[in-house]
Design an enzyme around this catalytic site. Structure first.
Site, short mmCIF file in Angstrom:
data_model
loop_
_atom_site.label_atom_id
_atom_site.label_comp_id
_atom_site.label_asym_id
_atom_site.label_seq_id
_atom_site.Cartn_x
_atom_site.Cartn_y
_atom_site.Cartn_z
N CYS A 69 2.18 1.46 -2.02
CA CYS A 69 1.30 0.45 -2.60
C CYS A 69 1.77 -0.97 -2.32
O CYS A 69 0.98 -1.87 -2.06
CB CYS A 69 1.18 0.67 -4.09
SG CYS A 69 2.73 0.45 -5.00
N HIS A 362 3.91 0.03 -9.77
CA HIS A 362 2.80 -0.02 -8.81
C HIS A 362 2.48 -1.48 -8.49
O HIS A 362 2.50 -2.33 -9.39
CB HIS A 362 1.57 0.67 -9.40
CG HIS A 362 0.43 0.84 -8.45
ND1 HIS A 362 0.56 1.50 -7.24
CD2 HIS A 362 -0.87 0.45 -8.52
CE1 HIS A 362 -0.61 1.52 -6.62
NE2 HIS A 362 -1.49 0.88 -7.38
N ASN A 384 -7.03 -2.66 -5.62
CA ASN A 384 -6.10 -1.55 -5.60
C ASN A 384 -6.05 -0.92 -4.21
O ASN A 384 -6.75 -1.35 -3.29
CB ASN A 384 -6.51 -0.50 -6.65
CG ASN A 384 -5.34 0.34 -7.13
OD1 ASN A 384 -4.26 0.33 -6.54
ND2 ASN A 384 -5.55 1.09 -8.19
#
Length: 443
Positions: A69, A362, A384
């Site tokens: 991520c 994250h 995201n």
């Protein structure tokens, strides 16, 4: 130690059975997910996708079954910089290229750390931390900077995804098993042949690691043509690039302007000081991972200042708490576990860090924010990397209260810092222990 007595359990069970609300909870929870049963709409309002600042970005990516991520979010930041310089309407960077060299450098970094601690007992906490943590997909912003400044970047079509780049669990397991074998073998070699031979042993491991990565990711490109579509949809090609030239020409020193700011309200980390974490890094000889600890209100001011300049913000938070991943909402007011199970799991932010109830896990990008009539943020728009089939075409919302509690890090241009804040960031950092929660990796 005090035992649980059978008579005590009988008393608790009798009390439980006499409570009608317990029966309702039991009937619900034996047939549905706990989070669904605990979901409450009593305090949910204004969680739609309307924002006062709403930066338009390119299509959402998908990291799939990998912990990249932080790389995906950083590539989103860089592609916006590149797109403005190119006038591109659609453009993708190769996350796999960065992940390849990050993993290689991490392996070398841990090998060096194991040699550095070779005279410590095998059950020394630092040694155990190194062999247990090993190498994974996760990372921090400064680790990204180390890789791209050394190896450059390339478009996605120059180094495409493979099955393993999208599904890293087995490879990571094998690499870490090999690292642990080195931890053991290196100590035997040192005892028999000396530290010089350990260095030779380490070089042989690096060679095998490189070959394994190439087999799984492919051969990194040395040259490529830059292909993209401009804002009017016209296809264009710029020929004769290599990864270093591409990075230097379109990003370059601009990446050095970004600094990591954190919000860690713990007694061990006074605000307005800089911190680093022992053995947190990837490129040996590269820049250290460094954070400036700030109050949450100041961190939000910096984020908003950057958003107002139409620049998205890389940030890290704890997405394991109070989230609906399909709807794309993180809102701590939407889940009432206390009424359902009488479990009061909420803690003060500093306490949750100290006792490992929460930590950054994250990284994503902030692309928008909404305000109330007094200019106070009420919700945040998030880009995201979980694909377009979650949230609103891949974009998520964070409520104001969730953001304050579970956001721990944001990377902003240092021009927004005050002179005092910049001086604090540039000062010699306090070195935290390897297992400090602010050494958590985003994956």
């Amino acid at each position: 130690m005090k035992e649980i007595k059978l008579e005590t359990l009988q008393k608790i069970e009798k009390e439980y059975l006499s409570d009608k609300s317990s029966a309702i909870a039991r009937h619900a929870l034996t047939n549905t997910d706990i989070a669904i049963a605990a979901s409450s709409k009593d305090c949910v309002k204004d969680m739609d996708f309307n924002f006062d600042i709403d930066i338009k970005t390119m299509a959402v990516n998908n990291q799939k079954s990998s912990g990249r991520c932080w790389i995906f979010a950083a590539c989103n930041v860089m592609r916006e910089i590149i797109a403005k310089k190119l006038g591109a309407g659609s453009f993708k960077l190769s996350q796999s290229y960065i992940a390849f060299y990050d993993k290689l450098e991490k392996l070398n970094y841990v090998l060096n750390a194991l040699i550095e601690t070779i005279d410590s007992d095998y059950d020394d906490r630092t040694v155990q931390f190194l062999v247990q943590s090993g190498v994974g997909d996760g990372g921090q912003w400064d680790m990204l900077v180390n890789v791209v400044k050394k190896y450059g970047i390339c478009p996605k079509n120059a180094f495409v995804e493979t099955f393993t780049s999208n599904n890293t669990r087995i490879l990571n397991s094998l690499l870490n098993a090999e690292l642990r074998r080195f931890a053991s073998e290196s100590r035997l070699v040192k005892a028999r042949k000396g530290i010089e031979v350990v260095e030779e042993l380490k070089d042989s491991y690096v060679k095998r690691f490189y070959k394994a990565l190439v087999s799984c990711y492919g051969i990194p490109p040395k040259e490529f043509d830059l292909k993209y579509t401009d804002a009017k949809g016209k296809y264009k090609v710029l020929k004769g690039y290599n990864p270093q030239r591409f990075f230097n020409e379109f990003v370059g020193d601009e990446i050095d302007n970004y600094v990591s700011c954190i919000n860690a309200p713990t007694k061990s980390k006074p605000f307005n000081k800089s911190y680093t974490v022992k053995y947190l890094g990837n490129v040996s000889g590269g820049k250290i991972v460094k954070h400036l600890n700030l109050p949450m209100e100041r961190l939000k001011e910096l984020i908003i200042a950057q958003l107002k300049d139409e620049r998205i913000v890389w940030f890290g938070s704890d997405v394991a708490s109070y989230g609906d991943r399909m709807r794309g909402v993180w809102n701590d007011q939407e889940f009432d576990f206390k009424s359902l199970l009488d479990l009061d799991i909420k803690m003060e932010k500093g306490e949750s860090l100290d006792f490992r109830s929460s930590a950054m896990n994250h990284a994503m990008c902030i692309t928008g924010v909404a305000f109330d009539t007094k200019g106070v943020p009420t919700k945040w728009k998030i880009e995201n990397s979980w694909g377009e089939d979650r949230g609103y075409k891949g974009y998520f919302i964070m409520s104001a209260s969730w953001f304050d509690q579970y956001t721990y890090q944001a990377v902003v241009d240092k021009k927004y810092l005050t002179k005092e804040e910049l001086a604090a960031y540039e000062s010699e950092p306090v070195v935290l222990k390897p297992w400090d929660p602010m050494g958590s990796l985003a994956d």
